[in-house]
Design an enzyme around this catalytic site. Sequence first.
Site, PDB file in Angstrom:
ATOM      1  N   LEU A 142       6.583  12.861  41.667  1.00  0.00           N
ATOM      2  CA  LEU A 142       5.277  12.282  41.382  1.00  0.00           C
ATOM      3  C   LEU A 142       4.360  12.655  42.542  1.00  0.00           C
ATOM      4  O   LEU A 142       4.803  12.722  43.695  1.00  0.00           O
ATOM      5  CB  LEU A 142       5.359  10.749  41.269  1.00  0.00           C
ATOM      6  CG  LEU A 142       6.157  10.174  40.090  1.00  0.00           C
ATOM      7  CD1 LEU A 142       6.189   8.646  40.183  1.00  0.00           C
ATOM      8  CD2 LEU A 142       5.582  10.612  38.762  1.00  0.00           C
ATOM      9  N   ASP A 143       3.087  12.887  42.246  1.00  0.00           N
ATOM     10  CA  ASP A 143       2.138  13.190  43.309  1.00  0.00           C
ATOM     11  C   ASP A 143       2.062  12.025  44.290  1.00  0.00           C
ATOM     12  O   ASP A 143       2.375  10.877  43.947  1.00  0.00           O
ATOM     13  CB  ASP A 143       0.750  13.461  42.725  1.00  0.00           C
ATOM     14  CG  ASP A 143       0.726  14.685  41.830  1.00  0.00           C
ATOM     15  OD1 ASP A 143       1.583  15.562  42.012  1.00  0.00           O
ATOM     16  OD2 ASP A 143      -0.151  14.749  40.938  1.00  0.00           O
ATOM     17  N   LYS A 144       1.603  12.315  45.486  1.00  0.00           N
ATOM     18  CA  LYS A 144       1.533  11.315  46.565  1.00  0.00           C
ATOM     19  C   LYS A 144       0.911  10.006  46.104  1.00  0.00           C
ATOM     20  O   LYS A 144       1.446   8.927  46.369  1.00  0.00           O
ATOM     21  CB  LYS A 144       0.739  11.890  47.742  1.00  0.00           C
ATOM     22  CG  LYS A 144       0.486  10.903  48.871  1.00  0.00           C
ATOM     23  CD  LYS A 144      -0.370  11.525  49.966  1.00  0.00           C
ATOM     24  CE  LYS A 144      -0.701  10.505  51.048  1.00  0.00           C
ATOM     25  NZ  LYS A 144      -1.565  11.081  52.111  1.00  0.00           N
TER      26      LYS A 144
ATOM     27  N   THR B 161       0.248   9.030  42.930  1.00  0.00           N
ATOM     28  CA  THR B 161       0.655   8.559  41.606  1.00  0.00           C
ATOM     29  C   THR B 161       1.788   7.565  41.797  1.00  0.00           C
ATOM     30  O   THR B 161       2.709   7.803  42.572  1.00  0.00           O
ATOM     31  CB  THR B 161       1.122   9.724  40.724  1.00  0.00           C
ATOM     32  OG1 THR B 161       0.034  10.625  40.521  1.00  0.00           O
ATOM     33  CG2 THR B 161       1.612   9.229  39.370  1.00  0.00           C
TER      34      THR B 161
ATOM     35  N   ARG C 276      -3.160  15.558  35.288  1.00  0.00           N
ATOM     36  CA  ARG C 276      -4.474  15.658  35.923  1.00  0.00           C
ATOM     37  C   ARG C 276      -5.203  16.925  35.475  1.00  0.00           C
ATOM     38  O   ARG C 276      -6.402  16.905  35.167  1.00  0.00           O
ATOM     39  CB  ARG C 276      -4.310  15.631  37.439  1.00  0.00           C
ATOM     40  CG  ARG C 276      -3.681  14.336  37.936  1.00  0.00           C
ATOM     41  CD  ARG C 276      -3.142  14.442  39.350  1.00  0.00           C
ATOM     42  NE  ARG C 276      -4.227  14.618  40.309  1.00  0.00           N
ATOM     43  CZ  ARG C 276      -4.009  14.834  41.596  1.00  0.00           C
ATOM     44  NH1 ARG C 276      -2.769  14.909  42.075  1.00  0.00           N
ATOM     45  NH2 ARG C 276      -5.042  14.971  42.422  1.00  0.00           N
TER      46      ARG C 276
END
Length: 323
Positions: free
Chosen positions: A138-140, A142, A237
């Site tokens: 997961l992105d930082k 998210t 995104r």
Amino acid sequence: MTQEINLKSEISATQTGQRLDQALAELFPDYSRTRIKEWILSDCIKVDGRVVNKPREKVYELQQILVQAQIEEEVVAKAEAIDLNIVFEDEHILVINKQAGLVVHPGAGNADGTLLNALLHHCPEIEHVPRAGIVHRLDKDTTGLMVVAKTVEAQTHLVSALQARDITREYEAIVIGTMTAGGVVDEPISRHPTQRTQMAVHPLGKPSVTHYRVAEKFRAHTRLRLRLESGRTHQIRVHMAHIGHVLVGDPVYGGRPRPPKAASAEFFEVLKGFKRQALHAVRLELAHPFTCEWMTWQAPVPEDMVKLTKALRKDTEANPILY
């Protein structure tokens, strides 16, 4: 410190005629192509009991593959006592609800303080698993559910399940603009040609599919539920930006505050104060890699997104949508 690797598999019908290195990369996705090539050249691969040291040699259906090799431990990061919200854990897997601001894997500018560092502290034996058991990211900023493998065997099962689209990952997001209906974005994604920290829809990119449905409509925003078929970097995104509905707060793809007309100062402050992409991995479903039991977890929407949703509802009630 070295680790003994003993792997067995069988060439499938669809792999007939492939190069040995290509087939092995498919059979053992936990290991890089570079490492597999090293094993071949170092006489670590047997095909039907015969050592094969030529990466280009063709393979055929039903041939038996045996890998006997040694590798140095891949994880060199240090263990750090970082709080984790653990949703489920047994001897095979770990499911966490990741908080915003936590980077998953060390990289440029993030040598420590990551999920990987936290995993090494919580479960020291995970250092024996490639990438410390991390099978998806997961992105930082998210939030939400991630599954981590605690053994090489569990990781192999989970990676295969991801590739076969047998793991369900559902997200909640808030996007800019009012959407009237759900749909599917089926557009390939690759690294942005000029902005190297960004991803972009590109015809030469990797196949990427995102399903979305409208959960709630506001005056100038929409709350969505999304499901991934693939798992590309920044996929949701990028896909939402591509169809003209950037995630609220997205610092990379343009989700800056856009208050509708007659918005209250209070609402504008909430919108302006939301500093991350409004994205949360809300639901995870998979078959346990050893028991095969179908398991489901849900992570409540974090407080900052709850606050944003309440503000959006209040703004919509004060300025009803006309159809």
